[in-house]
Write a protein that holds these residues in place. Structure first.
Motif, PDB file in Angstrom:
ATOM      1  N   ASN A 134      -4.772  12.342   3.964  1.00 40.91           N
ATOM      2  CA  ASN A 134      -4.762  11.455   4.617  1.00 40.91           C
ATOM      3  C   ASN A 134      -3.912  11.296   6.072  1.00 40.91           C
ATOM      4  O   ASN A 134      -3.959  10.922   6.993  1.00 40.91           O
ATOM      5  CB  ASN A 134      -6.361  10.800   4.864  1.00 40.91           C
ATOM      6  CG  ASN A 134      -7.439  11.283   5.134  1.00 40.91           C
ATOM      7  OD1 ASN A 134      -7.945  12.575   4.442  1.00 40.91           O
ATOM      8  ND2 ASN A 134      -8.437  10.325   4.029  1.00 40.91           N
ATOM      9  N   THR A 135      -3.071  10.668   5.260  1.00 44.44           N
ATOM     10  CA  THR A 135      -1.731   9.437   6.078  1.00 44.44           C
ATOM     11  C   THR A 135      -0.045  11.066   5.918  1.00 44.44           C
ATOM     12  O   THR A 135       0.372  10.665   6.917  1.00 44.44           O
ATOM     13  CB  THR A 135      -1.267   9.029   5.480  1.00 44.44           C
ATOM     14  OG1 THR A 135      -0.716   9.032   4.000  1.00 44.44           O
ATOM     15  CG2 THR A 135      -2.455   7.573   5.014  1.00 44.44           C
ATOM     16  N   ARG A 136      -0.160  12.009   4.455  1.00 47.43           N
ATOM     17  CA  ARG A 136       1.182  12.413   5.044  1.00 47.43           C
ATOM     18  C   ARG A 136       0.482  13.617   5.992  1.00 47.43           C
ATOM     19  O   ARG A 136       1.929  14.315   5.691  1.00 47.43           O
ATOM     20  CB  ARG A 136       1.080  12.958   3.280  1.00 47.43           C
ATOM     21  CG  ARG A 136       0.930  11.491   2.799  1.00 47.43           C
ATOM     22  CD  ARG A 136       2.961  11.349   2.770  1.00 47.43           C
ATOM     23  NE  ARG A 136       2.789   9.925   2.266  1.00 47.43           N
ATOM     24  CZ  ARG A 136       3.784   9.471   1.007  1.00 47.43           C
ATOM     25  NH1 ARG A 136       4.717  11.004   0.973  1.00 47.43           N
ATOM     26  NH2 ARG A 136       3.717   8.348   0.362  1.00 47.43           N
ATOM     27  N   MET A 137      -0.728  14.370   5.647  1.00 49.00           N
ATOM     28  CA  MET A 137      -0.781  15.720   6.279  1.00 49.00           C
ATOM     29  C   MET A 137      -0.597  15.593   7.609  1.00 49.00           C
ATOM     30  O   MET A 137      -0.672  14.313   8.443  1.00 49.00           O
ATOM     31  CB  MET A 137      -2.044  16.155   6.003  1.00 49.00           C
ATOM     32  CG  MET A 137      -2.255  16.530   4.428  1.00 49.00           C
ATOM     33  SD  MET A 137      -3.875  17.584   4.712  1.00 49.00           S
ATOM     34  CE  MET A 137      -3.769  18.844   5.294  1.00 49.00           C
ATOM     35  N   VAL A 180      -6.488   6.679  -3.959  1.00 45.51           N
ATOM     36  CA  VAL A 180      -4.522   7.121  -3.741  1.00 45.51           C
ATOM     37  C   VAL A 180      -4.713   8.411  -3.227  1.00 45.51           C
ATOM     38  O   VAL A 180      -4.013   8.045  -1.739  1.00 45.51           O
ATOM     39  CB  VAL A 180      -4.152   6.563  -5.018  1.00 45.51           C
ATOM     40  CG1 VAL A 180      -2.882   6.816  -4.534  1.00 45.51           C
ATOM     41  CG2 VAL A 180      -4.367   4.965  -5.387  1.00 45.51           C
ATOM     42  N   LEU A 181      -5.143   9.125  -3.879  1.00 43.60           N
ATOM     43  CA  LEU A 181      -4.891  10.734  -3.815  1.00 43.60           C
ATOM     44  C   LEU A 181      -5.464  10.943  -1.708  1.00 43.60           C
ATOM     45  O   LEU A 181      -5.091  11.728  -1.468  1.00 43.60           O
ATOM     46  CB  LEU A 181      -5.654  11.705  -4.540  1.00 43.60           C
ATOM     47  CG  LEU A 181      -4.777  13.311  -4.570  1.00 43.60           C
ATOM     48  CD1 LEU A 181      -3.704  13.162  -3.737  1.00 43.60           C
ATOM     49  CD2 LEU A 181      -5.040  14.244  -5.747  1.00 43.60           C
ATOM     50  N   ARG A 219       0.886  -1.547   0.192  1.00 42.59           N
ATOM     51  CA  ARG A 219      -0.434  -0.421  -0.042  1.00 42.59           C
ATOM     52  C   ARG A 219       1.360   1.055  -0.065  1.00 42.59           C
ATOM     53  O   ARG A 219       0.493   2.047  -0.823  1.00 42.59           O
ATOM     54  CB  ARG A 219      -0.602  -0.219   0.959  1.00 42.59           C
ATOM     55  CG  ARG A 219      -2.044   0.992   0.973  1.00 42.59           C
ATOM     56  CD  ARG A 219      -2.889   0.737   2.377  1.00 42.59           C
ATOM     57  NE  ARG A 219      -4.363   1.785   2.048  1.00 42.59           N
ATOM     58  CZ  ARG A 219      -5.458   1.560   1.866  1.00 42.59           C
ATOM     59  NH1 ARG A 219      -5.346   0.568   1.157  1.00 42.59           N
ATOM     60  NH2 ARG A 219      -6.669   2.460   1.536  1.00 42.59           N
ATOM     61  N   GLU A 220       1.811   1.440   1.144  1.00 40.80           N
ATOM     62  CA  GLU A 220       2.892   2.334   1.235  1.00 40.80           C
ATOM     63  C   GLU A 220       3.343   2.467  -0.200  1.00 40.80           C
ATOM     64  O   GLU A 220       3.643   3.588  -1.078  1.00 40.80           O
ATOM     65  CB  GLU A 220       3.883   2.463   2.379  1.00 40.80           C
ATOM     66  CG  GLU A 220       3.424   2.052   3.151  1.00 40.80           C
ATOM     67  CD  GLU A 220       4.057   2.082   4.393  1.00 40.80           C
ATOM     68  OE1 GLU A 220       5.204   1.786   4.663  1.00 40.80           O
ATOM     69  OE2 GLU A 220       3.893   2.696   5.941  1.00 40.80           O
ATOM     70  N   SER A 221       3.786   1.623  -0.859  1.00 42.89           N
ATOM     71  CA  SER A 221       4.381   1.466  -2.601  1.00 42.89           C
ATOM     72  C   SER A 221       3.662   2.316  -3.580  1.00 42.89           C
ATOM     73  O   SER A 221       3.998   2.813  -4.540  1.00 42.89           O
ATOM     74  CB  SER A 221       5.262   0.463  -3.160  1.00 42.89           C
ATOM     75  OG  SER A 221       5.464   0.066  -4.162  1.00 42.89           O
ATOM     76  N   ILE A 222       2.191   1.523  -3.662  1.00 46.15           N
ATOM     77  CA  ILE A 222       1.468   2.870  -4.433  1.00 46.15           C
ATOM     78  C   ILE A 222       1.602   3.638  -3.707  1.00 46.15           C
ATOM     79  O   ILE A 222       1.760   4.702  -5.119  1.00 46.15           O
ATOM     80  CB  ILE A 222       0.459   1.795  -3.481  1.00 46.15           C
ATOM     81  CG1 ILE A 222       0.035  -0.241  -4.754  1.00 46.15           C
ATOM     82  CG2 ILE A 222      -0.771   2.442  -5.393  1.00 46.15           C
ATOM     83  CD1 ILE A 222      -0.987  -0.401  -4.600  1.00 46.15           C
ATOM     84  N   MET A 223       0.980   4.512  -2.912  1.00 52.11           N
ATOM     85  CA  MET A 223       1.553   5.472  -2.495  1.00 52.11           C
ATOM     86  C   MET A 223       2.117   6.454  -2.861  1.00 52.11           C
ATOM     87  O   MET A 223       2.423   6.917  -3.327  1.00 52.11           O
ATOM     88  CB  MET A 223       0.671   5.672  -0.987  1.00 52.11           C
ATOM     89  CG  MET A 223      -0.845   5.600  -1.047  1.00 52.11           C
ATOM     90  SD  MET A 223      -1.084   6.139   0.909  1.00 52.11           S
ATOM     91  CE  MET A 223      -0.127   5.364   1.831  1.00 52.11           C
ATOM     92  N   ALA A 224       3.394   5.840  -2.993  1.00 49.95           N
ATOM     93  CA  ALA A 224       4.401   6.540  -3.268  1.00 49.95           C
ATOM     94  C   ALA A 224       5.115   6.719  -4.582  1.00 49.95           C
ATOM     95  O   ALA A 224       5.244   7.974  -5.539  1.00 49.95           O
ATOM     96  CB  ALA A 224       6.290   6.221  -2.253  1.00 49.95           C
TER      97      ALA A 224
END
Length: 204
Positions: free
Chosen positions: A79-82, A73-74, A28-33
């Motif tokens: 939600n996770t990076r902020m 994804v966006l 999941r983190e790989s997809i977001m990156a």
């Protein structure tokens, strides 16, 4: 008995992650990156699911196990990076609320200037994707309810709270666009002061 319910775990401790759990999180983190990188290079509108899965080194089927669209994804990136905002971070109205308003603008400006690809993707998504724009408006509606519930602007009507929130979002978006998209040379401290003065006047 599974790994996550082993008898030696202390009561109330977080459950241990299985290998499958860790692999799922890493994927999941790989997809977001990969998506953030693609958004930064090509822009949100031009990016396809195929662009994302190619960068992440996975198949489309794996992507859809985690997300149903690039918009999803966006949203997860947002939600996770902020920074996780606490109640103490929210701007407060009243004559003594100016320091909290300035602290809020400092925090949000520093976040977006440290993550320009995310800002630009969010801006593009709101303009091009009706569902994403609707989700953004839902976030603003949630802010209205939260400000009413927490009496963020003592004595204010709902209409006044809505105006303040609209100004807050609009000012942040406008300055971020000037800095990160147009390259307009506006000094950070002066911009924060200007936004603070404007919102403070509205929230009194």
């Amino acid at each position: 008995m599974t790994e996550t319910t082993h008898a030696t775990e202390t009561e109330g401790a977080a459950p241990k992650l299985t290998m499958r759990d860790r692999h799922r999180i890493m994927t999941r983190e790989s997809i977001m990156a990969a998506a953030l990188e693609a958004f930064g290079e090509r822009g949100y509108v031009a990016v396809t699911i195929d662009d994302i899965v190619r960068r992440a080194g996975i198949g489309r089927a794996t992507f859809y196990l985690h997300f149903d669209s690039k918009a999803a994804v966006l949203r997860e990136l947002r939600n996770t990076r902020m920074t996780v905002w606490s109640q103490q971070d929210a701007p407060r109205g009243g004559t003594s609320g100016r320091p909290s308003i300035r602290a809020f603008f400092e925090k949000v400006v520093d976040f977006y200037t440290s993550a320009p690809q995310l800002y630009m993707a969010l801006h593009q998504a709101r303009a091009a994707d009706p569902d994403f724009a609707a989700a953004h408006r839902a976030t603003m509606e949630a802010n209205v309810e939260e400000w009413i519930r927490n009496d963020a602007m003592p004595g204010a009507t709902e209409a006044q709270i809505r105006l303040a929130i609209a100004m807050m979002y609009t000012m942040v978006d406008s300055f971020m666009h000037l800095w990160l998209v147009d390259g307009w040379p506006v000094e950070r401290e002066a911009a924060i002061e200007a936004m603070t003065d404007a919102l403070h006047a509205t929230m009194r």
